[in-house]
Design a protein around this motif. Structure first.
Motif, short mmCIF file in Angstrom:
data_model
loop_
_atom_site.label_atom_id
_atom_site.label_comp_id
_atom_site.label_asym_id
_atom_site.label_seq_id
_atom_site.Cartn_x
_atom_site.Cartn_y
_atom_site.Cartn_z
N ALA A 14 35.26 52.69 -12.29
CA ALA A 14 35.08 52.78 -13.74
C ALA A 14 35.77 54.03 -14.29
CB ALA A 14 33.59 52.77 -14.09
N GLU A 15 35.64 55.14 -13.58
CA GLU A 15 36.29 56.39 -14.01
C GLU A 15 37.81 56.22 -13.99
OE1 GLU A 15 35.95 61.12 -13.13
OE2 GLU A 15 36.13 59.80 -11.39
N GLU A 16 38.31 55.58 -12.95
CA GLU A 16 39.74 55.34 -12.83
C GLU A 16 40.25 54.49 -14.00
OE1 GLU A 16 42.81 53.28 -9.66
OE2 GLU A 16 40.89 54.04 -8.92
N GLN A 17 39.49 53.46 -14.36
CA GLN A 17 39.88 52.60 -15.49
C GLN A 17 39.93 53.39 -16.79
OE1 GLN A 17 37.02 49.41 -15.24
NE2 GLN A 17 38.47 48.08 -14.18
N ILE A 18 38.99 54.29 -16.97
CA ILE A 18 38.99 55.13 -18.18
C ILE A 18 40.22 56.03 -18.19
CG2 ILE A 18 37.86 57.15 -19.21
CD1 ILE A 18 35.21 55.75 -18.82
N ASN A 19 40.50 56.65 -17.05
CA ASN A 19 41.64 57.57 -16.97
C ASN A 19 42.97 56.85 -17.15
OD1 ASN A 19 40.02 59.83 -16.62
ND2 ASN A 19 40.01 59.61 -14.40
N GLU A 20 43.02 55.56 -16.81
CA GLU A 20 44.25 54.79 -16.97
C GLU A 20 44.39 54.16 -18.36
OE1 GLU A 20 43.99 51.92 -13.83
OE2 GLU A 20 44.63 53.33 -12.29
N ASN A 21 43.34 54.22 -19.15
CA ASN A 21 43.32 53.56 -20.46
C ASN A 21 43.98 54.46 -21.51
OD1 ASN A 21 42.33 52.72 -23.10
ND2 ASN A 21 41.04 51.29 -21.96
N GLN A 22 45.15 54.04 -21.99
CA GLN A 22 45.92 54.83 -22.96
C GLN A 22 45.12 55.07 -24.24
OE1 GLN A 22 48.87 56.25 -22.42
NE2 GLN A 22 49.04 57.09 -24.48
N PHE A 23 44.44 54.05 -24.73
CA PHE A 23 43.66 54.17 -25.97
C PHE A 23 42.59 55.25 -25.82
CE2 PHE A 23 40.04 52.94 -28.67
CZ PHE A 23 40.67 52.86 -29.90
N VAL A 24 41.88 55.23 -24.69
CA VAL A 24 40.83 56.22 -24.45
C VAL A 24 41.43 57.62 -24.36
CG1 VAL A 24 39.05 57.01 -22.82
CG2 VAL A 24 39.27 54.58 -23.33
N ARG A 25 42.55 57.74 -23.64
CA ARG A 25 43.20 59.06 -23.52
C ARG A 25 43.60 59.61 -24.87
NH1 ARG A 25 46.31 56.90 -19.18
NH2 ARG A 25 48.21 57.31 -20.31
N GLU A 26 44.14 58.75 -25.73
CA GLU A 26 44.54 59.19 -27.07
C GLU A 26 43.33 59.60 -27.90
OE1 GLU A 26 46.85 55.96 -28.67
OE2 GLU A 26 48.54 56.34 -27.31
N LYS A 27 42.26 58.83 -27.81
CA LYS A 27 41.03 59.15 -28.56
C LYS A 27 40.43 60.47 -28.08
CE LYS A 27 40.91 55.85 -31.48
NZ LYS A 27 41.04 56.13 -32.91
N ILE A 28 40.45 60.68 -26.77
CA ILE A 28 39.91 61.94 -26.23
C ILE A 28 40.76 63.12 -26.67
CG2 ILE A 28 39.52 63.23 -24.08
CD1 ILE A 28 38.47 60.57 -22.88
N ALA A 29 42.08 62.94 -26.70
CA ALA A 29 42.98 64.01 -27.17
C ALA A 29 42.67 64.32 -28.63
CB ALA A 29 44.43 63.60 -26.99
N SER A 30 42.48 63.29 -29.45
CA SER A 30 42.13 63.49 -30.86
C SER A 30 40.80 64.22 -30.98
CB SER A 30 42.02 62.15 -31.60
OG SER A 30 43.25 61.49 -31.62
N LEU A 31 39.86 63.81 -30.16
CA LEU A 31 38.54 64.41 -30.18
C LEU A 31 38.62 65.90 -29.86
CD1 LEU A 31 35.62 63.46 -30.55
CD2 LEU A 31 35.51 63.03 -28.12
N LYS A 32 39.38 66.25 -28.83
CA LYS A 32 39.52 67.66 -28.44
C LYS A 32 40.15 68.48 -29.56
CE LYS A 32 39.61 67.03 -23.45
NZ LYS A 32 40.39 67.08 -22.21
N ALA A 33 41.17 67.91 -30.21
CA ALA A 33 41.84 68.62 -31.32
C ALA A 33 40.86 68.84 -32.47
CB ALA A 33 43.06 67.82 -31.79
N LEU A 34 40.08 67.80 -32.78
CA LEU A 34 39.09 67.92 -33.87
C LEU A 34 38.00 68.93 -33.51
CD1 LEU A 34 38.75 64.17 -34.92
CD2 LEU A 34 39.71 66.02 -36.31
N GLN A 35 37.61 68.96 -32.26
CA GLN A 35 36.58 69.92 -31.84
C GLN A 35 37.08 71.36 -31.98
OE1 GLN A 35 35.83 68.17 -27.97
NE2 GLN A 35 33.99 67.14 -28.68
N LYS A 36 38.36 71.58 -31.67
CA LYS A 36 38.95 72.91 -31.87
C LYS A 36 38.95 73.29 -33.35
CE LYS A 36 41.97 73.18 -27.83
NZ LYS A 36 43.36 73.18 -27.34
N GLN A 37 39.33 72.32 -34.19
CA GLN A 37 39.32 72.56 -35.64
C GLN A 37 37.90 72.89 -36.10
OE1 GLN A 37 40.99 69.00 -37.43
NE2 GLN A 37 42.93 70.04 -37.81
N ALA A 38 36.94 72.16 -35.58
CA ALA A 38 35.54 72.38 -35.97
C ALA A 38 35.10 73.80 -35.62
CB ALA A 38 34.63 71.36 -35.28
N VAL A 39 35.48 74.27 -34.44
CA VAL A 39 35.14 75.64 -34.03
C VAL A 39 35.79 76.64 -34.99
CG1 VAL A 39 35.46 77.39 -32.23
CG2 VAL A 39 34.73 75.08 -31.62
#
Length: 145
Positions: A34-59
């Motif tokens: 399941a972890e491997e499938q998440i790591n291979e999922n482009q959509f999830v990777r993009e969403k996580i990248a967006s999330l990290k950027a937004l979290q930095k902005q929030a800080v």
């Protein structure tokens, strides 16, 4: 009858064996897949990248005291987290995490309960009452203290 006394090193060695057994269960295999499938999922990777950027902005907004901007960013963060959580691959991953944690808790409880029962039994106590031998002997009416 003498009981063998174990060293901490011997116990840790057995714990490593149990850890190896747990790491090679269906639950852990499913978790890894399941972890491997998440790591291979482009959509999830993009969403996580967006999330990290937004979290930095929030800080940054929080640090600068920009409450209105912070609230807006927090709303976006919540939206992305919801999107991610609703994905079947993420739900499967979270379910597998839960199952692995339940297995670890089961092992932990089994160890704790068996240690308690062994102590009670080895002192001549009452396992059903959960009392050691010294407690049983000292709580009997008419016994001398």
């Amino acid at each position: 009858m003498t009981t063998k006394l174990y060293t901490k090193d011997e116990i840790v060695e057995k714990a490593k064996e149990i850890a190896h057994m747990i790491a090679n269960t269906e639950e852990v295999e499913f978790f890894k897949k399941a972890e491997e499938q998440i790591n291979e999922n482009q959509f999830v990777r993009e969403k996580i990248a967006s999330l990290k950027a937004l979290q930095k902005q929030a800080v940054n907004f929080q640090h600068l005291g920009k409450e209105k901007a912070l609230k807006m960013i927090e709303g976006k963060i919540t939206g992305i987290e919801t999107e991610i959580d609703e994905l079947p691959v993420v739900q499967q991953f979270k379910q597998s995490q839960t199952e692995v944690n339940e297995l670890l808790q089961l092992v932990s409880n089994a160890i704790a309960n068996n240690v308690t029962d062994e102590v009670i039994a080895s002192t001549g106590g009452d396992v059903l009452k959960g009392e050691t031998g010294s407690k049983v002997r000292n709580s009997t009416p008419g016994s001398c203290s």
